[in-house]
Write an enzyme that holds these catalytic residues in place. Structure first.
Site, short mmCIF file in Angstrom:
data_model
loop_
_atom_site.label_atom_id
_atom_site.label_comp_id
_atom_site.label_asym_id
_atom_site.label_seq_id
_atom_site.Cartn_x
_atom_site.Cartn_y
_atom_site.Cartn_z
N ALA A 97 38.28 15.58 73.24
CA ALA A 97 38.96 14.91 74.35
C ALA A 97 40.30 15.61 74.53
CB ALA A 97 39.18 13.44 73.99
N GLY B 56 35.08 14.79 70.91
CA GLY B 56 34.35 14.41 72.12
C GLY B 56 33.43 15.52 72.60
N GLU C 96 30.38 15.01 70.69
CA GLU C 96 29.77 13.77 71.19
C GLU C 96 29.06 14.01 72.52
OE1 GLU C 96 33.52 11.64 70.64
OE2 GLU C 96 32.36 10.11 69.59
N GLU D 168 38.24 13.37 64.38
CA GLU D 168 39.12 12.33 64.90
C GLU D 168 39.99 11.67 63.84
OE1 GLU D 168 36.05 12.88 65.80
OE2 GLU D 168 35.81 12.62 67.94
N1 T1G Z 1 43.38 18.53 73.62
C1 T1G Z 1 44.43 19.12 74.23
N2 T1G Z 1 44.93 20.32 73.87
C2 T1G Z 1 44.33 20.94 72.82
C3 T1G Z 1 43.24 20.38 72.12
C4 T1G Z 1 42.76 19.11 72.57
N3 T1G Z 1 41.73 18.52 72.01
N4 T1G Z 1 42.89 21.25 71.14
C5 T1G Z 1 43.71 22.30 71.24
N5 T1G Z 1 44.58 22.13 72.24
C6 T1G Z 1 45.62 23.08 72.66
C7 T1G Z 1 46.66 23.28 71.59
O1 T1G Z 1 47.67 22.28 71.70
C8 T1G Z 1 47.18 24.66 71.94
O2 T1G Z 1 48.05 24.50 73.05
C9 T1G Z 1 45.94 25.39 72.45
O3 T1G Z 1 45.01 24.35 72.82
C10 T1G Z 1 45.28 26.26 71.40
O4 T1G Z 1 45.08 25.41 70.26
C11 T1G Z 1 36.65 10.84 72.20
C12 T1G Z 1 39.01 10.91 70.97
C13 T1G Z 1 40.11 23.81 68.75
C14 T1G Z 1 40.20 24.50 66.34
O5 T1G Z 1 40.87 17.26 67.08
O6 T1G Z 1 41.45 21.72 66.06
O7 T1G Z 1 37.81 14.11 70.92
O8 T1G Z 1 50.17 25.31 71.97
O9 T1G Z 1 46.67 26.69 68.79
O10 T1G Z 1 44.21 27.70 66.30
O11 T1G Z 1 35.90 10.93 69.99
O12 T1G Z 1 42.99 23.55 68.61
O13 T1G Z 1 48.74 26.87 73.31
O14 T1G Z 1 50.01 25.00 74.45
O15 T1G Z 1 45.09 24.95 67.82
O16 T1G Z 1 42.43 28.60 67.92
C15 T1G Z 1 39.14 15.93 68.75
C16 T1G Z 1 41.84 19.77 68.04
C17 T1G Z 1 40.09 15.33 69.74
C18 T1G Z 1 40.36 19.42 67.91
C19 T1G Z 1 41.45 25.76 68.10
N6 T1G Z 1 39.34 17.35 68.70
N7 T1G Z 1 42.02 21.18 68.21
O17 T1G Z 1 42.40 26.20 67.17
O18 T1G Z 1 44.18 27.12 68.74
S1 T1G Z 1 40.00 13.57 69.74
C20 T1G Z 1 40.22 17.91 67.85
C21 T1G Z 1 41.85 22.05 67.15
C22 T1G Z 1 38.48 13.25 70.44
C23 T1G Z 1 36.66 11.65 70.93
C24 T1G Z 1 38.02 11.82 70.37
C25 T1G Z 1 42.19 23.49 67.43
C26 T1G Z 1 40.96 24.37 67.67
P1 T1G Z 1 49.33 25.48 73.20
P2 T1G Z 1 45.33 26.02 68.82
P3 T1G Z 1 43.31 27.49 67.47
#
Ligand code: T1G
Length: 694
Positions: free
Chosen positions: A61, A100, A103, A123
């Site tokens: 998400a 998500g 999912e 999450e």
């Molecule tokens: N939403 C918004 N921005 C995100 C994002 C996300 N989910 N993931 C990464 N970014 C942005 C990050 O801030 C950075 O921005 C750029 O992308 C590159 O990220 C309903 C509620 C995917 C392994 O927890 O683990 O889904 O600094 O530097 O090292 O059940 O990003 O460049 O402006 O980390 O290559 C669940 C979180 C969400 C994954 C990539 N998903 N992201 O790593 O790049 S909750 C996560 C990561 C959810 C559902 C629930 C990592 C990555 P900027 P980065 P990276």
């Protein structure tokens, strides 16, 4: 348009294109809904493929939307819509299919992944649980225990394991899009296999109990993991739709929790620290060949960190014997990485036979792009090293010191190229700890700072910019709150109670256990070093000097604050009488402290000095302090860091504590003006983190 629908032959192709990670923003959700409707209405399409442009399938998400009013279409409903389609949909995964994003894939009727794909439901690392069907669909595909292990550990599952577990149906050979189209052809015309219709797997109460007990230790203080276990257990006992309602209610409750706010602050803060105006658009210098001077614990650790990142390393020691010892240390650390499954044995062998070498002559560093000095912590020694480097290093080489507190400006002045000099404060063990304090001296060139941040990215570390002062950000704050806890011990608190109170608050270890780990001689030498500048009203932890004089240096001598034998560290019955004698000598009448007061005093001291580091520019923003304390000092992540925690308490409450403590000691307890100013203006420390998404 972040989502498009087209048709190839009789297969619909839904493409998501929302850089950088195809997060499920409101626009993507709306686009997917329209694409699903277009596919449903397209009678020329017998099946469809969903795929993502760019480097990864949907990584979750859109976290930046959290905390804002939810906007339709909501993700669970969108996934239900796709799953309910009466023609099969294939999800084509690559990169990191997370949260998500996974999912969404679970709502498709078949899943295919590129070989290097990793998938998971992380999450809980954000203080949440999967909120779009993950707790109800994943168990139906891979079983309750495997699903709960994945959800509560937040780990990423590689594609081969996912195939084995039944999470995906195929691993793509060759082009993913073509392989997905082929799979779509294979399932076209068949009734869609809806995950929701799979039977709910059994739930073994004994296994759940064992997992809950493990989580009580591994996720101490955190609420999301236990909530996930409850949602899975309760949801699977109900029909799918009701199970989804159980998940949604639990998810919404966590969305409103302080832990979710803290963990998402930490997520964005750890990315914002690299957004420095001074290096925006500044190209880093080359980084391929690294020199390390000093093969002790830090030097060897730094060398291994660079080697694991694929860099070429030449390590300099004083003599062949030192070089030999350094090689053995480096090889041992690499063996450890192999044992832990972090490094293929073959890679270790190529590193040791090619990318790594030692020498005793600085001339071997002539071609180094970056040289990191990790020699004895004495200014004279550092100055000699840098003067020698100035004579040997090629023009443009970055010259870095790993000092943990010395004046980097003075070290730079030992060379004729102060612009090339910077501080790179690694944390021990350097090949494991993610934090790197980048200490920018007065004359450090911007592209040298940019090079330091590029190095951190290569080493998969988190770099935080620090100004030059004694202790930079972390050690400066540590020495201040350490003085607060030592004062409590002088006044009657037991070190054991202090450690218990602070570990209950969430610290990985209490300060006295940390002293034993680091060695009481470190603290002793720091106090000796600072003795000259000591203020008459500074309170000296003389009990620590007593222990040091008795040769009780902590773990390495088998005895410090605790006794170290075979099992867990034991409290030492001789410590209390020693403390009583010290207090009597000082004319102090001991009093008791509550755990709450121990936490309040520790945190007030930490927040106060942290505010001073922001006010004088040592730390750029409060979020920089949070990232340092979370990644280098065991601050509980589910509290977001000391600055985020202070805002959550309210600055007036912190100031009230400081004023109360100041009544006893108005020398140590002087509120930082920044705290008073922000409180007076009704502002928060977060207001100073402008321009970031936290
Ligand atoms: N939403 C918004 N921005 C995100 C994002 C996300 N989910 N993931 C990464 N970014 C942005 C990050 O801030 C950075 O921005 C750029 O992308 C590159 O990220 C309903 C509620 C995917 C392994 O927890 O683990 O889904 O600094 O530097 O090292 O059940 O990003 O460049 O402006 O980390 O290559 C669940 C979180 C969400 C994954 C990539 N998903 N992201 O790593 O790049 S909750 C996560 C990561 C959810 C559902 C629930 C990592 C990555 P900027 P980065 P990276």
């Amino acid at each position: 348009m972040p989502v498009t629908y087209a048709r190839q032959g009789r297969i619909g192709v839904i493409t998501i294109d929302n850089p950088p990670v195809n997060a499920l923003s409101q626009a993507v959700r709306a686009g997917l809904l329209q694409a699903a409707d277009a596919f449903a209405a397209d009678d020329q399409a017998d099946a469809a493929v969903i795929l993502c442009a760019g480097r990864t399938w949907v990584a979750g998400a859109d976290i930046s939307e959290f905390g804002k009013p939810p906007a339709e279409p909501f993700l669970p409903a969108l996934i239900d819509r796709i799953e309910a389609l009466d023609k099969p949909v294939v999800a084509a995964l690559h990169g990191t299919a997370l949260g998500g994003g996974l999912e969404l894939a679970l709502g498709a009727h078949a899943r295919i992944a590129a070989p290097a794909t990793r998938m998971g439901l992380p999450e809980v690392t954000l203080g949440l649980i999967p909120g779009a069907g993950g707790t109800q669909r994943l168990p139906r595909l891979i079983g309750t225990q495997a699903a709960l292990e994945a959800i509560t550990s937040a780990r990423q599952i590689p594609a081969p394991e996912a195939l084995e577990a039944g999470l995906i149906d195929r691993i793509a050979e060759g082009d993913l899009t073509q392989a997905a189209l082929d799979l779509a052809h294979d399932v076209a015309g068949q009734p869609p296999r809806r995950t929701r219709d799979l039977p709910a797997p059994a739930v073994d109460p004994a296994q759940l109990q064992a997992l809950t007990e493990r989580l009580a230790r591994s996720a101490r203080g955190q609420i999301a993991q236990a909530t996930a276990v409850d949602a899975v257990r309760e949801g699977l006992a109900l029909p799918f739709a009701q199970g989804m309602a159980v998940e949604r209610a639990a998810f919404r409750a966590l969305m409103d929790s302080p832990q979710r706010a803290a963990l998402i602050h930490a997520f964005f803060a750890e990315r914002a620290v690299a957004h420095l105006p001074e290096i925006q658009g500044v190209d880093p210098r080359p980084l391929d060949r690294v020199g390390v001077i000093g093969g002790g614990t830090m030097g060897a650790g730094i060398a291994v960190a660079a080697l694991l990142a694929g860099l070429d390393v030449t390590l300099i020691e004083r003599d062949p014997d030192g070089a030999q010892k350094a090689t053995a240390t480096v090889a041992g650390l690499l063996d450890g990485a192999v044992t832990r499954g972090k490094l293929p044995a073959a890679r270790r062998d190529t590193i040791l036979s090619g990318a790594f070498r030692t020498d005793t002559d600085y001339a071997a560093l002539r071609e180094a792009d970056l040289i990191i000095e990790a020699v004895f912590e004495a200014m004279e020694v550092k100055e000699q090293v840098f003067a020698a480097l100035d004579r040997v290093a090629k023009p443009g080489a970055v010259l870095a010191t790993n000092t943990s507190y010395l004046d980097v400006n003075r070290i730079a002045e030992a060379t004729g190229r102060p612009g090339d000099v910077i501080g790179l404060h690694f944390f021990s063990p350097a090949h494991v700890m993610r934090l790197l304090e980048v200490v920018v001296a007065d004359r450090t060139a911007p592209d040298v700072t940019a090079t330091a941040f590029a190095l951190a990215r290569r080493l998969k570390k988190i770099a935080v910019r620090a100004g030059v002062c004694d202790g930079f950000i972390g050690n400066r704050i540590l020495s201040h709150y350490r003085a607060a806890v030592d004062a409590m011990v002088l006044d009657g608190a037991s070190p054991y109670q202090v450690d218990r109170a602070l570990t209950k608050f969430g610290f990985a270890m209490g300060p006295y256990a940390v002293s034993d780990l680091a060695g009481l001689d470190i603290g002793y030498m720091t106090r000796q070093r600072k003795a000259a500048e000591r203020h008459p009203r500074d309170r000296v932890p003389v009990f620590a000097d007593r222990l040091h004089e008795m040769g009780r240096l902590g773990r390495k001598s088998g005895r410090g604050y605790y006794l170290y034998g075979n099992g867990a560290p034991q409290e030492d019955p001789e410590l209390a009488p020693l403390l009583d004698r010290v207090r009597a000598d000082l004319g102090l009448t001991p009093r008791s402290f509550t755990d709450e007061e121990i936490v309040a005093r520790t945190m007030a001291a930490m927040v106060n000095e942290a505010a001073r580091t922001v006010a004088d520019g040592t730390a750029l923003r409060p979020l920089d302090v949070d990232v340092v304390m979370l990644n280098g000092y065991g601050f509980p992540r589910f509290r977001g860091g000391p600055m985020h925690w202070a805002d959550a308490q309210g600055l007036p409450a912190i100031l009230a504590d400081i004023d109360r403590f100041s009544a006893e000691d108005d020398h140590f307890w002087q509120a930082a003006p920044l705290l008073r100013d922000l409180a007076a203006q009704g502002r928060s420390l977060a207001d100073l983190n402008e321009g970031t998404k936290s």
